[in-house]
Design a protein around this motif. Structure first.
Motif, PDB file in Angstrom:
ATOM      1  N   PRO A  99       0.812  -1.217   0.000  1.00 23.21           N
ATOM      2  CA  PRO A  99       0.000   0.000   0.000  1.00 23.21           C
ATOM      3  C   PRO A  99       0.847   1.270   0.000  1.00 23.21           C
ATOM      4  N   ASP A 100       0.200   2.375  -0.349  1.00 25.44           N
ATOM      5  CA  ASP A 100       0.832   3.695  -0.319  1.00 25.44           C
ATOM      6  C   ASP A 100      -0.158   4.680   0.287  1.00 25.44           C
ATOM      7  N   LEU A 101       0.251   5.380   1.341  1.00 25.49           N
ATOM      8  CA  LEU A 101      -0.611   6.314   2.060  1.00 25.49           C
ATOM      9  C   LEU A 101      -0.182   7.743   1.768  1.00 25.49           C
ATOM     10  N   SER A 102      -1.155   8.587   1.418  1.00 25.28           N
ATOM     11  CA  SER A 102      -0.883   9.999   1.169  1.00 25.28           C
ATOM     12  C   SER A 102      -2.059  10.828   1.677  1.00 25.28           C
ATOM     13  N   TYR A 103      -1.861  12.159   1.692  1.00 29.87           N
ATOM     14  CA  TYR A 103      -2.911  13.070   2.171  1.00 29.87           C
ATOM     15  C   TYR A 103      -3.022  14.243   1.214  1.00 29.87           C
ATOM     16  N   ARG A 104      -4.247  14.541   0.781  1.00 27.59           N
ATOM     17  CA  ARG A 104      -4.508  15.730  -0.025  1.00 27.59           C
ATOM     18  C   ARG A 104      -5.997  16.024  -0.024  1.00 27.59           C
ATOM     19  N   ILE A 159       2.286   7.626  -4.948  1.00 24.50           N
ATOM     20  CA  ILE A 159       1.669   8.849  -5.463  1.00 24.50           C
ATOM     21  C   ILE A 159       2.602  10.036  -5.274  1.00 24.50           C
ATOM     22  N   MET A 160       2.615  10.920  -6.280  1.00 24.04           N
ATOM     23  CA  MET A 160       3.470  12.099  -6.238  1.00 24.04           C
ATOM     24  C   MET A 160       2.778  13.266  -6.925  1.00 24.04           C
ATOM     25  N   GLY A 161       2.687  14.397  -6.241  1.00 24.24           N
ATOM     26  CA  GLY A 161       2.180  15.612  -6.861  1.00 24.24           C
ATOM     27  C   GLY A 161       3.331  16.423  -7.433  1.00 24.24           C
ATOM     28  N   ALA A 162       3.151  16.968  -8.639  1.00 23.89           N
ATOM     29  CA  ALA A 162       4.212  17.752  -9.273  1.00 23.89           C
ATOM     30  C   ALA A 162       3.598  18.762 -10.228  1.00 23.89           C
ATOM     31  N   ASP A 163       3.947  20.029 -10.048  1.00 23.32           N
ATOM     32  CA  ASP A 163       3.511  21.095 -10.959  1.00 23.32           C
ATOM     33  C   ASP A 163       1.994  21.120 -11.118  1.00 23.32           C
ATOM     34  N   ARG A 165      -0.092  18.728 -10.904  1.00 21.07           N
ATOM     35  CA  ARG A 165      -0.657  17.499 -11.473  1.00 21.07           C
ATOM     36  C   ARG A 165      -0.344  16.336 -10.537  1.00 21.07           C
ATOM     37  N   LEU A 166      -1.099  15.255 -10.691  1.00 24.05           N
ATOM     38  CA  LEU A 166      -0.980  14.103  -9.809  1.00 24.05           C
ATOM     39  C   LEU A 166      -0.463  12.915 -10.605  1.00 24.05           C
ATOM     40  N   TRP A 167       0.552  12.230 -10.055  1.00 24.42           N
ATOM     41  CA  TRP A 167       1.216  11.152 -10.760  1.00 24.42           C
ATOM     42  C   TRP A 167       1.279   9.903  -9.887  1.00 24.42           C
ATOM     43  N   MET A 168       1.330   8.753 -10.536  1.00 26.38           N
ATOM     44  CA  MET A 168       1.506   7.495  -9.822  1.00 26.38           C
ATOM     45  C   MET A 168       2.621   6.693 -10.483  1.00 26.38           C
ATOM     46  N   SER A 169       3.684   6.432  -9.732  1.00 27.69           N
ATOM     47  CA  SER A 169       4.696   5.484 -10.192  1.00 27.69           C
ATOM     48  C   SER A 169       4.304   4.094  -9.713  1.00 27.69           C
ATOM     49  N   PHE A 170       4.754   3.086 -10.423  1.00 27.74           N
ATOM     50  CA  PHE A 170       4.399   1.713 -10.073  1.00 27.74           C
ATOM     51  C   PHE A 170       5.349   0.781 -10.810  1.00 27.74           C
ATOM     52  N   GLY A 171       5.275  -0.502 -10.514  1.00 28.25           N
ATOM     53  CA  GLY A 171       5.992  -1.476 -11.307  1.00 28.25           C
ATOM     54  C   GLY A 171       6.791  -2.477 -10.508  1.00 28.25           C
ATOM     55  N   SER A 172       6.942  -3.634 -11.125  1.00 29.69           N
ATOM     56  CA  SER A 172       7.678  -4.739 -10.535  1.00 29.69           C
ATOM     57  C   SER A 172       8.079  -5.693 -11.653  1.00 29.69           C
ATOM     58  N   ASN A 183      -6.218  11.573 -12.393  1.00 29.41           N
ATOM     59  CA  ASN A 183      -7.213  12.632 -12.228  1.00 29.41           C
ATOM     60  C   ASN A 183      -7.254  13.002 -10.750  1.00 29.41           C
ATOM     61  N   PRO A 184      -6.907  14.228 -10.369  1.00 31.88           N
ATOM     62  CA  PRO A 184      -6.888  14.573  -8.948  1.00 31.88           C
ATOM     63  C   PRO A 184      -8.243  14.443  -8.260  1.00 31.88           C
ATOM     64  N   ALA A 185      -9.326  14.617  -9.007  1.00 28.88           N
ATOM     65  CA  ALA A 185     -10.661  14.535  -8.412  1.00 28.88           C
ATOM     66  C   ALA A 185     -11.023  13.108  -8.022  1.00 28.88           C
ATOM     67  N   THR A 186     -10.681  12.146  -8.879  1.00 27.52           N
ATOM     68  CA  THR A 186     -11.048  10.752  -8.625  1.00 27.52           C
ATOM     69  C   THR A 186      -9.893   9.926  -8.065  1.00 27.52           C
ATOM     70  N   GLY A 187      -8.680  10.393  -8.277  1.00 27.92           N
ATOM     71  CA  GLY A 187      -7.512   9.617  -7.883  1.00 27.92           C
ATOM     72  C   GLY A 187      -7.218   8.453  -8.800  1.00 27.92           C
TER      73      GLY A 187
END
Length: 322
Positions: A99-104, A159-163, A165-172, A183-187
């Motif tokens: 999991p990844d926990l963030s606040y916004r 999750i990472m916010g930048a400029d 905008r909202l971004w998600m890194s992932f992968g394995s 989409n910042p409204a829906t995540g």
């Protein structure tokens, strides 16, 4: 921990393909002492606005720990009382990972992955809560998915916010670390979002996963776990890092080698009893950065435990574990 039990059986085959092995290196600092419920895997940790700390992890229905002082941790059950029904599409035991926990925007956001070992038929989901505490989460379903025809694996979200905008890194594995815009409204993933490629390795099985990105100064820093987890004292996990002026890359290490070509400065590796550190995340606490991760305790039969260290920054802007 269902994932860990399954991993212990299957990881031996992966280990044979990897170029490195766990070694002791006393140059790395030990984690800070913690007490109470120390067992954890893939921790995401945050200091709550209401006071105290919470950690979520792989295991259970997103296992939860709470602490008043960041030193003593208590078991707090699970994020959810019962698994959302859609999880069974990706794992017959509805077993969520990393999991990844963030606040916004006045809410806590909990991202997580549902998959099965050895496949990229995977999905990342999201839930929200006003308090961030276990038992208060409302699930909102799938954020992004991958199938066996895709060259990436939709697990290990961060999750990472930048400029603005909202971004998600992932992968394995599956060619490594990717990034999409949300989409910042829906995540959730923006329709038609580009899948950016951030890091991989030239050697099969492309053993890099668990990304986490933070900004420090002018740069974005990509932390990732390299080599193999989930095999107790035989785990070879280690944490590497590179940086970029843009959140979407390209990320390079301190020698200039791109992370898309296997680059990445070694930040933390196994030493002494602390084997295979990885599954990392970073959180702010009283104005300081703290690195959270799991390691396998060689003095306790390879049990995965919580590691916490201060993360300092050099004059040249590179992170060091303290």
């Amino acid at each position: 921990m269902k994932r860990l039990r399954l991993a212990a059986i299957l990881a031996a085959a992966v280990l044979a393909l990897l170029p490195t092995s766990a070694t002791a290196d006393t140059a790395y600092p030990d984690p800070q002492p913690v007490t109470g419920q120390q067992i954890i895997h893939d921790p995401t940790v945050m200091r709550l606005k209401s006071g105290g700390y919470v950690a979520y992890s792989t295991g259970g229905i997103i296992g939860a720990r709470v602490s008043k002082d960041r030193n003593h941790w208590d078991d707090a059950g699970n994020a959810f009382a019962t698994p959302p029904a859609w999880w069974y599409e990706y794992n017959d035991k509805a077993d969520p990972w990393a999991p990844d926990l963030s606040y916004r925007d006045g809410r806590y956001w909990l991202y997580y992955a549902v998959s099965s070992w050895g496949t990229n038929h995977s999905a990342i989901g999201v839930a929200t809560s006003r308090t961030g505490l276990p038992g208060t989460w409302t699930d909102h379903g799938k954020v992004f998915t991958s199938e066996t025809t895709d060259p990436w694996n939709a697990i290990d979200p961060a999750i990472m916010g930048a400029d603005g905008r909202l971004w998600m890194s992932f992968g394995s594995y599956w060619t490594g670390i990717r990034m999409i815009e949300l989409n910042p409204a829906t995540g959730k993933a923006l329709p038609g979002t580009e899948v950016h490629h951030l890091a991989t390795r030239p050697d099969a099985p492309y053993a890099v996963e668990g990304p986490y990105i933070v900004k420090h100064g002018r740069y974005y820093y990509l932390f990732a776990s390299y080599d193999a987890c989930c095999s107790g004292v035989n785990s070879t996990y280690k944490i590497r890092v590179g940086r970029s002026l843009k959140v979407t890359g390209p990320y390079v290490d301190s020698t200039g080698k791109p992370m898309l070509e296997g680059g990445g400065d070694l930040l933390l590796a196994g030493h002494g009893r602390y084997i295979g550190p990885g599954g990392e995340s970073i959180f702010r606490d009283r104005g300081k950065d703290v690195l959270a991760y799991h390691y396998y305790d060689a003095d306790d039969q390879g049990t995965p435990k919580l590691g916490l260290n201060r993360l300092n920054w050099t004059k040249n802007g590179w992170p060091v574990v303290a």
